[in-house]
Write a protein that holds these residues in place. Structure first.
Motif, PDB file in Angstrom:
ATOM      1  N   TRP A  14       0.841  -1.203   0.000  1.00 35.76           N
ATOM      2  CA  TRP A  14       0.000   0.000   0.000  1.00 35.76           C
ATOM      3  C   TRP A  14       0.875   1.252   0.000  1.00 35.76           C
ATOM      4  O   TRP A  14       0.674   2.171  -0.805  1.00 35.76           O
ATOM      5  CB  TRP A  14      -0.910   0.018   1.228  1.00 35.76           C
ATOM      6  CG  TRP A  14      -2.217  -0.690   1.084  1.00 35.76           C
ATOM      7  CD1 TRP A  14      -2.632  -1.804   1.754  1.00 35.76           C
ATOM      8  CD2 TRP A  14      -3.304  -0.320   0.223  1.00 35.76           C
ATOM      9  NE1 TRP A  14      -3.901  -2.159   1.368  1.00 35.76           N
ATOM     10  CE2 TRP A  14      -4.338  -1.264   0.429  1.00 35.76           C
ATOM     11  CE3 TRP A  14      -3.505   0.700  -0.701  1.00 35.76           C
ATOM     12  CZ2 TRP A  14      -5.551  -1.209  -0.253  1.00 35.76           C
ATOM     13  CZ3 TRP A  14      -4.714   0.766  -1.386  1.00 35.76           C
ATOM     14  CH2 TRP A  14      -5.718  -0.182  -1.162  1.00 35.76           C
ATOM     15  N   LEU A  15       1.837   1.291   0.890  1.00 37.04           N
ATOM     16  CA  LEU A  15       2.658   2.492   1.032  1.00 37.04           C
ATOM     17  C   LEU A  15       3.495   2.760  -0.217  1.00 37.04           C
ATOM     18  O   LEU A  15       3.559   3.897  -0.703  1.00 37.04           O
ATOM     19  CB  LEU A  15       3.566   2.357   2.258  1.00 37.04           C
ATOM     20  CG  LEU A  15       2.851   2.349   3.616  1.00 37.04           C
ATOM     21  CD1 LEU A  15       3.842   2.076   4.736  1.00 37.04           C
ATOM     22  CD2 LEU A  15       2.126   3.666   3.861  1.00 37.04           C
ATOM     23  N   SER A  16       4.132   1.726  -0.731  1.00 39.26           N
ATOM     24  CA  SER A  16       5.000   1.931  -1.899  1.00 39.26           C
ATOM     25  C   SER A  16       4.191   2.331  -3.126  1.00 39.26           C
ATOM     26  O   SER A  16       4.604   3.211  -3.900  1.00 39.26           O
ATOM     27  CB  SER A  16       5.815   0.666  -2.185  1.00 39.26           C
ATOM     28  OG  SER A  16       4.963  -0.414  -2.545  1.00 39.26           O
ATOM     29  N   GLN A  17       3.020   1.727  -3.309  1.00 38.80           N
ATOM     30  CA  GLN A  17       2.223   2.037  -4.492  1.00 38.80           C
ATOM     31  C   GLN A  17       1.560   3.408  -4.386  1.00 38.80           C
ATOM     32  O   GLN A  17       1.459   4.139  -5.378  1.00 38.80           O
ATOM     33  CB  GLN A  17       1.184   0.936  -4.719  1.00 38.80           C
ATOM     34  CG  GLN A  17       1.820  -0.381  -5.145  1.00 38.80           C
ATOM     35  CD  GLN A  17       0.823  -1.513  -5.279  1.00 38.80           C
ATOM     36  OE1 GLN A  17      -0.376  -1.288  -5.441  1.00 38.80           O
ATOM     37  NE2 GLN A  17       1.316  -2.749  -5.212  1.00 38.80           N
ATOM     38  N   LEU A  18       1.114   3.775  -3.203  1.00 34.37           N
ATOM     39  CA  LEU A  18       0.516   5.104  -3.036  1.00 34.37           C
ATOM     40  C   LEU A  18       1.555   6.216  -3.194  1.00 34.37           C
ATOM     41  O   LEU A  18       1.205   7.361  -3.498  1.00 34.37           O
ATOM     42  CB  LEU A  18      -0.155   5.209  -1.664  1.00 34.37           C
ATOM     43  CG  LEU A  18      -1.444   4.394  -1.492  1.00 34.37           C
ATOM     44  CD1 LEU A  18      -1.896   4.419  -0.034  1.00 34.37           C
ATOM     45  CD2 LEU A  18      -2.559   4.917  -2.399  1.00 34.37           C
ATOM     46  N   GLU A  28      -3.896   3.008  -9.575  1.00 33.59           N
ATOM     47  CA  GLU A  28      -4.718   1.853  -9.206  1.00 33.59           C
ATOM     48  C   GLU A  28      -4.895   1.772  -7.697  1.00 33.59           C
ATOM     49  O   GLU A  28      -6.006   1.516  -7.199  1.00 33.59           O
ATOM     50  CB  GLU A  28      -4.072   0.567  -9.723  1.00 33.59           C
ATOM     51  CG  GLU A  28      -4.896  -0.678  -9.407  1.00 33.59           C
ATOM     52  CD  GLU A  28      -4.207  -1.957  -9.855  1.00 33.59           C
ATOM     53  OE1 GLU A  28      -4.697  -3.039  -9.481  1.00 33.59           O
ATOM     54  OE2 GLU A  28      -3.186  -1.876 -10.562  1.00 33.59           O
ATOM     55  N   ALA A  29      -3.807   2.005  -6.948  1.00 28.36           N
ATOM     56  CA  ALA A  29      -3.885   1.936  -5.490  1.00 28.36           C
ATOM     57  C   ALA A  29      -4.785   3.042  -4.940  1.00 28.36           C
ATOM     58  O   ALA A  29      -5.575   2.815  -4.012  1.00 28.36           O
ATOM     59  CB  ALA A  29      -2.484   2.041  -4.885  1.00 28.36           C
ATOM     60  N   ILE A  30      -4.681   4.235  -5.511  1.00 28.71           N
ATOM     61  CA  ILE A  30      -5.522   5.347  -5.057  1.00 28.71           C
ATOM     62  C   ILE A  30      -6.995   5.048  -5.303  1.00 28.71           C
ATOM     63  O   ILE A  30      -7.844   5.276  -4.437  1.00 28.71           O
ATOM     64  CB  ILE A  30      -5.101   6.654  -5.758  1.00 28.71           C
ATOM     65  CG1 ILE A  30      -3.769   7.150  -5.189  1.00 28.71           C
ATOM     66  CG2 ILE A  30      -6.175   7.729  -5.604  1.00 28.71           C
ATOM     67  CD1 ILE A  30      -3.213   8.375  -5.882  1.00 28.71           C
ATOM     68  N   GLU A  31      -7.310   4.514  -6.477  1.00 32.10           N
ATOM     69  CA  GLU A  31      -8.706   4.203  -6.775  1.00 32.10           C
ATOM     70  C   GLU A  31      -9.221   3.077  -5.883  1.00 32.10           C
ATOM     71  O   GLU A  31     -10.359   3.122  -5.406  1.00 32.10           O
ATOM     72  CB  GLU A  31      -8.860   3.819  -8.249  1.00 32.10           C
ATOM     73  CG  GLU A  31     -10.282   3.446  -8.659  1.00 32.10           C
ATOM     74  CD  GLU A  31     -11.306   4.541  -8.376  1.00 32.10           C
ATOM     75  OE1 GLU A  31     -12.506   4.213  -8.277  1.00 32.10           O
ATOM     76  OE2 GLU A  31     -10.917   5.725  -8.254  1.00 32.10           O
TER      77      GLU A  31
END
Length: 227
Positions: A14-18, A28-31
């Motif tokens: 979650w952290l790395s993708q956001l 994609e992670a934000i959505e």
């Protein structure tokens, strides 16, 4: 509203993708997070409909969309505050629920008029009884303090102080509603409440009551009943 499946991620994912600025995985992670927050808000409203019953379903969904977006933006600004002591989604969920609680309160009081605030400024006549572990002396002291509080609020505060203090402290009316109805800024409202509380504290002390004693008496007190 159709339900979108949110992909499972670990906390580090979650952290790395956001934080992956401009990359597809960030979008994609934000959505996914927005959809998760939206479901959390809608579920909260479905379980606590009381303050939103006047709204149509479409209005509730719009409110939920707005809250989910606000929660999302707040979370993205506070990613560094996540300590990993729980699942990331559990941490994020709290933002959505806290904002939902604030909105529910706002909806409850949004049509509150100045006249109604003033009319409701009289405090209830509570009766204290310790039924779990009967203690007549304790109940009598609680009753004496409450009667003193009522007397000071009703006789020594101005009508404006009384209305604002009882609305905020006893009726849980949001400060934003008070500022709108009384045409005051937030600092003026806070000062008025502070001054009213200070006067109440002085009057209690003048009559021999100690603040620590009051907190001790009411700290584990059972709920009073209406007279």
């Amino acid at each position: 509203m159709s339900e979108t499946r949110v992909r499972q991620r670990s906390n580090p994912e979650w952290l790395s993708q956001l934080r992956a600025d401009g990359k597809p995985e960030q979008a994609e992670a934000i959505e996914d997070l927005r959809q998760y927050l939206l479901r959390a808000v809608l579920y909260f409203f479905s379980q606590n409909p009381g303050d939103l019953r006047s709204l149509a379903r479409a209005e509730i969904e719009q409110v939920a969309q707005d809250l989910a977006q606000d929660a999302l933006l707040t979370i993205l600004k506070n990613l560094d505050e996540f300590r990993g002591e729980s699942k990331f989604t559990t941490w994020a969920y709290r933002f959505a629920i806290n904002m939902s609680l604030v909105e529910a309160r706002r909806q409850r009081w949004k049509n509150l008029s100045l006249d109604r605030i003033v009319e409701n400024s009289e405090l209830p006549d509570f009766q204290f009884e310790d039924k779990a572990a009967p203690d007549p002396d304790r109940s009598a002291q609680q009753q004496e303090i409450w009667e003193t509080v009522r007397e000071v609020i009703q006789t020594e505060l101005t009508e404006r102080q009384r209305a604002i203090l009882t609305a905020i402290v006893f009726d849980d009316v949001p400060v934003d509603v008070i500022t709108k109805e009384f045409r005051m800024n937030r600092n003026a409202v806070y000062k008025m409440v502070h001054d009213a509380r200070a006067k109440l504290k002085r009057r209690l002390e003048d009559r021999g009551f100690d603040v620590a004693e009051i907190l001790n008496l009411f700290g584990n007190a059972p709920a009073p009943r209406m007279a």
